[in-house]
Structure formats: C-alpha cells, structure tokens
Design a protein around this motif. Structure first.
Motif, PDB file in Angstrom:
ATOM      1  N   GLU A 133       2.320  -9.049  -7.160  1.00  0.00           N
ATOM      2  CA  GLU A 133       3.488  -8.241  -6.846  1.00  0.00           C
ATOM      3  C   GLU A 133       4.252  -7.876  -8.117  1.00  0.00           C
ATOM      4  O   GLU A 133       4.247  -8.615  -9.093  1.00  0.00           O
ATOM      5  CB  GLU A 133       4.425  -9.014  -5.914  1.00  0.00           C
ATOM      6  CG  GLU A 133       3.875  -9.234  -4.525  1.00  0.00           C
ATOM      7  CD  GLU A 133       4.911  -9.866  -3.604  1.00  0.00           C
ATOM      8  OE1 GLU A 133       6.011 -10.207  -4.099  1.00  0.00           O
ATOM      9  OE2 GLU A 133       4.623 -10.012  -2.400  1.00  0.00           O
ATOM     10  N   ASP A 144      -8.054   0.686   4.033  1.00  0.00           N
ATOM     11  CA  ASP A 144      -7.821  -0.238   2.912  1.00  0.00           C
ATOM     12  C   ASP A 144      -7.921   0.508   1.579  1.00  0.00           C
ATOM     13  O   ASP A 144      -7.083   0.325   0.682  1.00  0.00           O
ATOM     14  CB  ASP A 144      -8.850  -1.366   2.928  1.00  0.00           C
ATOM     15  CG  ASP A 144      -8.590  -2.407   4.009  1.00  0.00           C
ATOM     16  OD1 ASP A 144      -7.460  -2.424   4.544  1.00  0.00           O
ATOM     17  OD2 ASP A 144      -9.505  -3.183   4.311  1.00  0.00           O
ATOM     18  N   ILE A 199      -4.850   2.991   1.134  1.00  0.00           N
ATOM     19  CA  ILE A 199      -3.600   2.280   0.851  1.00  0.00           C
ATOM     20  C   ILE A 199      -3.640   1.650  -0.527  1.00  0.00           C
ATOM     21  O   ILE A 199      -2.630   1.595  -1.250  1.00  0.00           O
ATOM     22  CB  ILE A 199      -3.337   1.234   1.958  1.00  0.00           C
ATOM     23  CG1 ILE A 199      -3.025   1.956   3.278  1.00  0.00           C
ATOM     24  CG2 ILE A 199      -2.193   0.291   1.571  1.00  0.00           C
ATOM     25  CD1 ILE A 199      -2.935   1.050   4.487  1.00  0.00           C
ATOM     26  N   ASP A 200      -4.818   1.190  -0.938  1.00  0.00           N
ATOM     27  CA  ASP A 200      -4.968   0.591  -2.257  1.00  0.00           C
ATOM     28  C   ASP A 200      -4.710   1.605  -3.374  1.00  0.00           C
ATOM     29  O   ASP A 200      -4.247   1.245  -4.459  1.00  0.00           O
ATOM     30  CB  ASP A 200      -6.378   0.021  -2.395  1.00  0.00           C
ATOM     31  CG  ASP A 200      -6.534  -0.819  -3.643  1.00  0.00           C
ATOM     32  OD1 ASP A 200      -5.815  -1.809  -3.779  1.00  0.00           O
ATOM     33  OD2 ASP A 200      -7.382  -0.463  -4.497  1.00  0.00           O
ATOM     34  N   GLU A 222       0.574   3.065  -4.581  1.00  0.00           N
ATOM     35  CA  GLU A 222       1.481   1.923  -4.625  1.00  0.00           C
ATOM     36  C   GLU A 222       2.573   1.999  -3.562  1.00  0.00           C
ATOM     37  O   GLU A 222       2.997   0.973  -3.019  1.00  0.00           O
ATOM     38  CB  GLU A 222       2.121   1.820  -6.009  1.00  0.00           C
ATOM     39  CG  GLU A 222       1.154   1.376  -7.101  1.00  0.00           C
ATOM     40  CD  GLU A 222       1.849   1.169  -8.435  1.00  0.00           C
ATOM     41  OE1 GLU A 222       3.048   1.512  -8.542  1.00  0.00           O
ATOM     42  OE2 GLU A 222       1.198   0.659  -9.370  1.00  0.00           O
ATOM     43  N   ARG A 228       1.986   0.239  -0.350  1.00  0.00           N
ATOM     44  CA  ARG A 228       1.948  -1.231  -0.405  1.00  0.00           C
ATOM     45  C   ARG A 228       3.313  -1.808  -0.767  1.00  0.00           C
ATOM     46  O   ARG A 228       3.417  -2.938  -1.232  1.00  0.00           O
ATOM     47  CB  ARG A 228       0.893  -1.675  -1.431  1.00  0.00           C
ATOM     48  CG  ARG A 228      -0.522  -1.339  -1.022  1.00  0.00           C
ATOM     49  CD  ARG A 228      -1.564  -1.850  -2.014  1.00  0.00           C
ATOM     50  NE  ARG A 228      -1.725  -0.960  -3.170  1.00  0.00           N
ATOM     51  CZ  ARG A 228      -1.347  -1.231  -4.399  1.00  0.00           C
ATOM     52  NH1 ARG A 228      -0.745  -2.392  -4.673  1.00  0.00           N
ATOM     53  NH2 ARG A 228      -1.546  -0.379  -5.389  1.00  0.00           N
ATOM     54  N   SER A 229       4.361  -1.023  -0.532  1.00  0.00           N
ATOM     55  CA  SER A 229       5.699  -1.429  -0.979  1.00  0.00           C
ATOM     56  C   SER A 229       6.562  -1.924   0.165  1.00  0.00           C
ATOM     57  O   SER A 229       6.441  -1.473   1.305  1.00  0.00           O
ATOM     58  CB  SER A 229       6.406  -0.251  -1.662  1.00  0.00           C
ATOM     59  OG  SER A 229       5.744   0.122  -2.850  1.00  0.00           O
ATOM     60  N   ARG A 256       3.322  -4.674  -3.452  1.00  0.00           N
ATOM     61  CA  ARG A 256       2.477  -5.816  -3.147  1.00  0.00           C
ATOM     62  C   ARG A 256       1.040  -5.582  -3.591  1.00  0.00           C
ATOM     63  O   ARG A 256       0.611  -4.445  -3.815  1.00  0.00           O
ATOM     64  CB  ARG A 256       2.494  -6.091  -1.638  1.00  0.00           C
ATOM     65  CG  ARG A 256       3.815  -6.663  -1.131  1.00  0.00           C
ATOM     66  CD  ARG A 256       3.761  -6.829   0.370  1.00  0.00           C
ATOM     67  NE  ARG A 256       4.873  -7.626   0.868  1.00  0.00           N
ATOM     68  CZ  ARG A 256       5.134  -7.807   2.154  1.00  0.00           C
ATOM     69  NH1 ARG A 256       4.372  -7.250   3.074  1.00  0.00           N
ATOM     70  NH2 ARG A 256       6.153  -8.548   2.538  1.00  0.00           N
ATOM     71  N   SER A 289      -3.163  -5.786  -2.939  1.00  0.00           N
ATOM     72  CA  SER A 289      -3.995  -5.235  -1.872  1.00  0.00           C
ATOM     73  C   SER A 289      -4.226  -6.276  -0.784  1.00  0.00           C
ATOM     74  O   SER A 289      -4.545  -7.423  -1.067  1.00  0.00           O
ATOM     75  CB  SER A 289      -5.338  -4.780  -2.448  1.00  0.00           C
ATOM     76  OG  SER A 289      -5.136  -3.849  -3.488  1.00  0.00           O
ATOM     77  N   GLU A 290      -4.071  -5.856   0.466  1.00  0.00           N
ATOM     78  CA  GLU A 290      -4.327  -6.716   1.617  1.00  0.00           C
ATOM     79  C   GLU A 290      -5.039  -5.900   2.688  1.00  0.00           C
ATOM     80  O   GLU A 290      -4.831  -4.688   2.786  1.00  0.00           O
ATOM     81  CB  GLU A 290      -3.004  -7.256   2.196  1.00  0.00           C
ATOM     82  CG  GLU A 290      -2.216  -8.144   1.260  1.00  0.00           C
ATOM     83  CD  GLU A 290      -0.891  -8.575   1.876  1.00  0.00           C
ATOM     84  OE1 GLU A 290      -0.589  -8.095   2.989  1.00  0.00           O
ATOM     85  OE2 GLU A 290      -0.187  -9.378   1.250  1.00  0.00           O
ATOM     86  N   GLY A 299       7.540  -4.617   5.780  1.00  0.00           N
ATOM     87  CA  GLY A 299       6.371  -3.757   5.632  1.00  0.00           C
ATOM     88  C   GLY A 299       6.776  -2.336   5.942  1.00  0.00           C
ATOM     89  O   GLY A 299       7.670  -2.109   6.762  1.00  0.00           O
TER      90      GLY A 299
END
Length: 431
Positions: A6, A53, A56-57, A60, A63-64, A78, A80-81, A117
């Motif tokens: 992060e 995935d 989104i990867d 940025e 993933r914020s 964050r 990658s998830e 999220g």
C-alpha cells in the motif's frame, strides 16, 4: 502488475469536494458511477474474474480507498487482490428480466463506503448464456470517460484470454500523477490564464431562482423520464450545423430556453461536467478527472434560435478551453451569497457508447442505467440510444415538486420538436 504494498497519495482538489458531498448527498447512491454491460455467450466466470483482476491491476484508482477527512484526507492505493464478484442466478425467477431490473435498481441506489472499498462487482445470470455485469464504482475514483476505458480494457483482456494477441493500450498517467500535475499547475501559475477567464466570465453573476417549496423536506432524488425520437435528434443536428456548432450546444440552448421561461431570467448559468482530458498523458487515465464548469449565457428572447445557439457555442468553447480550473476555485462566492449554488442547475449529455462488440467469443453490450441518483437540485441528462435520446430530469423532491418537474421535462421535449422543424423561431416562441 500493480504495486504489492500500500501507498498513500494526496487526493486531488476535486476528490476533496466529492468526499464532502459523499457525506452530505451520497446516501441514495448519488456518487455511484457504474460500468454495466450485458454479456451473451458461453461465459466462464473464472475467466471473467481473471480479466477483471487484470483491468483493476492496471489502474491504481480502482485499487484505492480513502481515510481521514478534511485536510487529513488521504487516498490509499492497495496492492493487487482477486476481485470479489457477487453472483446471483435469476434464471429460475418467474420473470428474470423484471427481477434483473429490480436488482439493478437496488444495487445502484446503495451507497458505496469509500473507506472500505471503491468498487462493488455484481454478476446476474438471466439465462444460461445471458449475464449482466455491473462494476459499481465510487465517483471518487472514476468518471464517465473512465468507465469507457474500463470497458475497452475488459474487452481487450477477454479477447486475449481466447488466444488473440490483442495489445492493451498504454494507460498513460496514473491518477496520482495527474493530481500531482494539477497541484503544480495551480501553485506555479500554469492555470493563471484560465483563472482570469473565469473571473471575467462569472463577474456579476446572479443565479436563476428555481420555484422551490416554501418548507423544504428531506432531500430525495426523483426522476422524470421522457425522450427525443430519432427524427427530432436528426433535425437538431442539422440546426446545430447551421449554427456552426454541435448537438450538445443545441440541446443546452433548449435548456436555457426552458429555464428562461421558468425563471424569467435572460442571464443564465448552468453547470456541466467536462472530461478535463486535454493533456495526452491522461487520455486513458482512470480516475475522477471530470471537472464542473459554469456555462453562463445571456439569452435574448427576441432572437432566433440559431442566434441563441451561436451565443451558447461561444460559452461552450470557452468552458472547454478553460476547463482545467477546479470547480471549487471558480469565483462563485458572490453569486452564491444568496444561498443557492452554481451547481443547483446542471446539464449533461452522455457520450455515445459503443453499443456492442465481440470479445473472447462473447457478445458484450454497454448498458447505460438511469437508476443512479443525482447530487444536484435539477439535473437534465441526455442519454443517447439507437433511436434518439432518453431525456432524464433528476430533481430534489424535497425542494421541487413533481408537477413542476414533469411540466419542465414536457416543455423541453416540445421545444426540441419545434426547433428541429423550424430553427427560425425566436426563443420566446420556442416554449
């Protein structure tokens, strides 16, 4: 691939305003900005999840999350998830389409808590080879332009998953780079010329009064739906060309005409969201780059509609050339001293989407939902479709009554139909 750990970035000026509005006007999903599409064909949910995935990867913003508040507000990117897709099977419902409409409306009206999220992903199975995907994204990290980028990326990744060698376009700047540039531009005087334009353009502005209730009640977004048919839209395009302008300008001019009829004012100001992507580095940046501008035009009731279009054209072009100044920094304090806000009255025309495409053996169709709430008092939204435009008039039912909103929308459509056939009509005869 995205960063593993992060990291914090300072929010942009626009994000700070949205964070405040999220606490004030975000309860009915007014700050949701969904990317929705219908997927027909043999969908493998695992492949879809992998594609999401990857998308989104790449960005940025997606993933914020956000922490703190006020001057202490921070955007946390964050690592990658795996995406969490909520899958609902509606295929066994007595009326799958009806169940879908209800489920979508509920999803879009449900607030996203940006501290936990900023994306909620849902997939509804309507039939074995018919699904609807919704990436419900908080406006803090996206805008309409960004949703188009997300859809394009998703299609490209799905195509690659089937063995194609489709290249993913370079995303350019990440949002944090844009926010850094914006701060430097403001601090270093790069936007000084634009700020001077707005000081001159908005000097002496008074806001047109809406017929609000004497005793306002709790804020609640309501909606009047109507539409413009293909013949009317075609006629308006020709009118716009005759005035050396665009369909956006003609539709906005009609809004001014109806506002003149409603308020009696000839000096009118309407807020509108511009994409704010004049720099090539941000053409494919996902994030909240869109900026509110205040489009002020003086309408002469005796002038022909084409003359009004030309006046509005000057306003629209001026707004485009000077859209880089954040809305919060526009000189509006004097205009808003009487209690109204310059963004009480809003006009938006959504970009015409790519209606359908094929990727990875699937047919994908963009869906433009009208169930998203509005954070403004009166917002006219034009949504293009294959047979014309959906005309959506959002209004705050706590301050404006349904009779006013319905008559306003009907008057707008009637004026559009008149002008599309006779652009020589004066503004006073249009509505």
């Amino acid at each position: 691939m995205g960063s593993i750990e992060e990291r914090e970035i300072e929010p942009s000026v626009g994000q700070r305003l949205l964070w405040f509005l999220d606490r004030y006007r975000g309860h009915d999903g007014a700050l949701n900005c969904p990317m929705m599409c219908r997927i027909r064909g043999p969908l493998d949910i695992a492949v879809l999840r992998g594609a999401l995935d990857t998308v989104i990867d790449r960005h940025e913003s997606l993933r914020s999350v956000f922490t703190g508040g006020g001057r202490g507000l921070r955007q946390v990117v964050r690592g990658s998830e795996p995406v969490d897709i909520q899958v609902y099977d509606l295929s066994r419902e007595p009326d799958p389409e009806g169940a879908l409409n209800t489920a979508v409306a509920t999803e879009l009206a449900t607030r996203i808590d940006a501290s936990g999220g900023t994306i909620r992903t849902t997939l509804w199975r309507v039939a074995p080879s018919d699904h609807v995907l919704c990436l419900n994204i908080h406006h803090l990290v996206t805008d309409s332009w960004s949703c188009g980028i997300v859809f394009q990326d998703l299609c490209a990744v799905l195509e690659r998953s089937s063995g194609a060698t489709t290249e993913l376009a370079d995303p350019g700047w990440q949002f944090g780079e844009f926010a850094d540039w914006q701060r430097r531009a403001l601090d270093g005087g790069e936007l000084r010329g634009q700020q001077a334009y707005w000081r001159d353009r908005l000097a002496g502005l008074t806001l047109p009064p809406l017929p609000t209730r004497e005793a306002p009640t709790e804020r609640r977004t309501a909606l009047v739906r109507t539409g413009l048919d293909a013949a009317t839209v075609s006629g308006l395009r020709e009118v716009a060309r005759g005035g050396g302008s665009t369909l956006f300008t003609a539709l906005l001019t009609l809004y001014y005409a109806v506002l003149h009829r409603t308020t009696g004012r000839t000096d009118l100001a309407v807020a509108s969201l511009y994409a704010n992507r004049t720099r090539p580095e941000v053409r494919r940046t996902v994030g909240f780059l869109a900026n509110m501008v205040v489009l002020r035009t003086r309408i002469d009731p005796r002038a022909g509609f084409l003359d009004a279009v030309r006046a509005t054209h000057e306003t629209v072009v001026g707004g485009f050339l000077n859209q880089g100044v954040p809305y919060q920094l526009l000189p509006l304090r004097e205009a808003q001293s009487a209690g109204g806000r310059a963004d009480d009255i809003v006009f938006q025309m959504l970009a015409e989407p790519v209606y359908s495409t094929t990727a990875g053996g699937l047919d994908l169709e963009v869906l433009v939902p009208d169930g998203v709430g509005s954070r403004f008092e009166l917002e006219l939204v034009m949504v293009p479709h294959e047979e014309g435009f959906h005309v959506l008039l959002f209004y705050n039912e706590g301050r404006l009554d349904e009779k006013f909103a319905r008559e306003f929308a009907e008057r707008y459509v009637a004026a559009a139909e008149l002008v599309s056939k006779d652009a020589a009509l004066s503004i006073s005869r249009v509505c």
